[in-house]
Design a protein around this motif. Structure first.
Motif: not given
Length: 62
Positions: A3-15, A31-35, A53-57
């Protein structure tokens, strides 16, 4: 599965917030390549992928 994620508002402290499908579920890739291919297809420049962030689940049916 990936799954593909990013920090909310680009702030690393955020979820992370995740890429969703039309039903509001996390969009999963084999795969990451497919994403990355999907992201390019929808218009994201490759240099912006650095911040994702490419997260393996585990898939639900595993």
């Amino acid at each position: 599965m990936i799954i593909v994620g990013r920090h909310i508002e680009g702030i690393a402290l955020n979820d992370l917030e995740y890429l969703l499908d039309a039903d509001g579920n996390e969009l999963m890739f084999d795969s990451i390549e497919d994403a990355k291919e999907h992201l390019v297809e929808i218009g994201m420049p490759e240099e912006e992928m650095y911040y994702l962030k490419f997260v393996e689940v585990e898939a639900e049916n595993e």
